[in-house]
Design a protein around this motif. Sequence first.
Motif, PDB file in Angstrom:
ATOM      1  N   GLN A 156       0.964  -1.169  -0.391  1.00  0.00           N
ATOM      2  CA  GLN A 156       0.343  -0.179   0.059  1.00  0.00           C
ATOM      3  C   GLN A 156       0.789   1.181   0.681  1.00  0.00           C
ATOM      4  O   GLN A 156       0.412   2.273  -0.886  1.00  0.00           O
ATOM      5  N   ALA A 157       1.962   1.131   0.647  1.00  0.00           N
ATOM      6  CA  ALA A 157       2.672   2.046   0.712  1.00  0.00           C
ATOM      7  C   ALA A 157       3.672   2.925  -0.483  1.00  0.00           C
ATOM      8  O   ALA A 157       3.909   3.350  -1.105  1.00  0.00           O
ATOM      9  N   LEU A 158       4.247   1.591  -1.025  1.00  0.00           N
ATOM     10  CA  LEU A 158       4.849   1.715  -1.909  1.00  0.00           C
ATOM     11  C   LEU A 158       3.916   2.267  -3.498  1.00  0.00           C
ATOM     12  O   LEU A 158       4.092   3.159  -4.063  1.00  0.00           O
ATOM     13  N   LEU A 159       2.927   1.830  -3.293  1.00  0.00           N
ATOM     14  CA  LEU A 159       1.590   2.484  -4.455  1.00  0.00           C
ATOM     15  C   LEU A 159       1.432   4.033  -4.113  1.00  0.00           C
ATOM     16  O   LEU A 159       1.120   4.498  -5.117  1.00  0.00           O
ATOM     17  N   ASN A 160       1.493   4.013  -2.713  1.00  0.00           N
ATOM     18  CA  ASN A 160       0.925   6.118  -2.371  1.00  0.00           C
ATOM     19  C   ASN A 160       2.156   6.904  -2.656  1.00  0.00           C
ATOM     20  O   ASN A 160       2.257   7.523  -3.023  1.00  0.00           O
ATOM     21  N   GLN A 161       3.447   6.109  -3.023  1.00  0.00           N
ATOM     22  CA  GLN A 161       4.690   6.511  -3.333  1.00  0.00           C
ATOM     23  C   GLN A 161       5.110   7.084  -4.437  1.00  0.00           C
ATOM     24  O   GLN A 161       6.103   7.259  -5.304  1.00  0.00           O
ATOM     25  N   ILE A 162       4.331   5.962  -5.569  1.00  0.00           N
ATOM     26  CA  ILE A 162       5.695   5.293  -6.722  1.00  0.00           C
ATOM     27  C   ILE A 162       4.153   6.737  -7.789  1.00  0.00           C
ATOM     28  O   ILE A 162       3.322   6.610  -7.828  1.00  0.00           O
ATOM     29  N   ALA A 163       4.497   7.103  -8.782  1.00  0.00           N
ATOM     30  CA  ALA A 163       3.455   7.217  -9.920  1.00  0.00           C
ATOM     31  C   ALA A 163       2.603   6.306 -10.337  1.00  0.00           C
ATOM     32  O   ALA A 163       2.872   5.479 -10.880  1.00  0.00           O
ATOM     33  N   THR A 164       1.094   6.298 -10.138  1.00  0.00           N
ATOM     34  CA  THR A 164       0.318   4.562 -10.218  1.00  0.00           C
ATOM     35  C   THR A 164      -0.938   5.180 -10.651  1.00  0.00           C
ATOM     36  O   THR A 164      -1.515   6.735 -10.538  1.00  0.00           O
ATOM     37  N   GLN A 165      -0.962   4.699 -11.142  1.00  0.00           N
ATOM     38  CA  GLN A 165      -2.762   5.019 -12.869  1.00  0.00           C
ATOM     39  C   GLN A 165      -2.992   4.447 -11.283  1.00  0.00           C
ATOM     40  O   GLN A 165      -3.816   2.772 -11.516  1.00  0.00           O
ATOM     41  N   ALA A 166      -4.801   4.811 -10.706  1.00  0.00           N
ATOM     42  CA  ALA A 166      -5.783   3.999  -9.840  1.00  0.00           C
ATOM     43  C   ALA A 166      -7.025   3.510 -11.087  1.00  0.00           C
ATOM     44  O   ALA A 166      -6.919   4.785 -11.841  1.00  0.00           O
ATOM     45  N   LEU A 167      -7.597   2.951 -10.560  1.00  0.00           N
ATOM     46  CA  LEU A 167      -8.228   2.538 -11.376  1.00  0.00           C
ATOM     47  C   LEU A 167      -9.862   1.633 -10.127  1.00  0.00           C
ATOM     48  O   LEU A 167      -9.407   1.858  -9.695  1.00  0.00           O
ATOM     49  N   PRO A 168     -11.046   2.628 -10.126  1.00  0.00           N
ATOM     50  CA  PRO A 168     -11.857   2.265  -9.573  1.00  0.00           C
ATOM     51  C   PRO A 168     -12.157   0.820  -9.623  1.00  0.00           C
ATOM     52  O   PRO A 168     -12.396   0.329 -10.766  1.00  0.00           O
ATOM     53  N   ASN A 169     -12.950   0.495  -7.999  1.00  0.00           N
ATOM     54  CA  ASN A 169     -12.609  -1.544  -8.478  1.00  0.00           C
ATOM     55  C   ASN A 169     -13.789  -1.871  -8.009  1.00  0.00           C
ATOM     56  O   ASN A 169     -14.284  -3.075  -7.583  1.00  0.00           O
ATOM     57  N   GLN A 170     -14.837  -0.734  -7.967  1.00  0.00           N
ATOM     58  CA  GLN A 170     -16.708  -1.320  -7.796  1.00  0.00           C
ATOM     59  C   GLN A 170     -17.271  -1.957  -8.520  1.00  0.00           C
ATOM     60  O   GLN A 170     -17.813  -2.946  -7.695  1.00  0.00           O
ATOM     61  N   SER A 171     -16.589  -2.061  -9.799  1.00  0.00           N
ATOM     62  CA  SER A 171     -16.966  -3.361 -10.667  1.00  0.00           C
ATOM     63  C   SER A 171     -15.955  -4.712 -10.418  1.00  0.00           C
ATOM     64  O   SER A 171     -17.082  -5.984 -11.568  1.00  0.00           O
ATOM     65  N   LEU A 172     -15.252  -4.949  -9.397  1.00  0.00           N
ATOM     66  CA  LEU A 172     -14.367  -5.930  -9.474  1.00  0.00           C
ATOM     67  C   LEU A 172     -15.222  -7.242  -8.563  1.00  0.00           C
ATOM     68  O   LEU A 172     -15.552  -6.973  -7.571  1.00  0.00           O
ATOM     69  N   ASN A 173     -15.626  -8.243  -9.352  1.00  0.00           N
ATOM     70  CA  ASN A 173     -16.836  -8.950  -8.005  1.00  0.00           C
ATOM     71  C   ASN A 173     -15.133 -11.349  -8.324  1.00  0.00           C
ATOM     72  O   ASN A 173     -15.413 -11.712  -8.669  1.00  0.00           O
TER      73      ASN A 173
END
Length: 196
Positions: A156-173
Amino acid sequence: MNINLFKLPVYLLAGGRSSRFGQDKARAFAGQQSLLEHVAQQTQSFASSVTVIAAQQDQYLDLGFRTLADRRVNLGPLAGLERSLEDCQTDWLLLGSCDTLGIQTSDLNQLFQASRKGKQAVAWRGHYWEPLWALYHQSLLAEVQTCLASQQLSMQALLNQIATQALPNQSLNWLQINHAEDWQKAQVFLKEASLD
């Protein structure tokens, strides 16, 4: 830059102790296949290769999987990412786990389409990141090694500190298998999937 859907190496983490499950869950069988084989099957339409990262070299060779050992044992998924980045010969890799069912090609295609120049990772995010079944760029290796050397093991910390493209996960099942009751759900899921 978009990633070629059909030429992406996949690395599946199977280095955990499966303590909540009670046995090596990667080897739990549903029908004629192990969980690891079922999970790998989900990637067949877009994976150029599938490699397992585990506690021991060749641990799943008998199931037909090239298996590499973590260089740093018992340090969790971040150590698995390090080993994957060290081994990978392409710019990007997909990091997944041996215990997640319900991954759809459409889910992963959204990750591929979201890859952009300058980003080091593409991951799903709701209240927190989904660090597995995410894309990671080769440029991350030195940063991951620095985190491990300083015992900063949080993905979690790694993804917060690097250049990460976020996708919303509401559709994941997705179905995450951690406990014996999850395995019961998984067997129902796999049976229904085989009937489709």
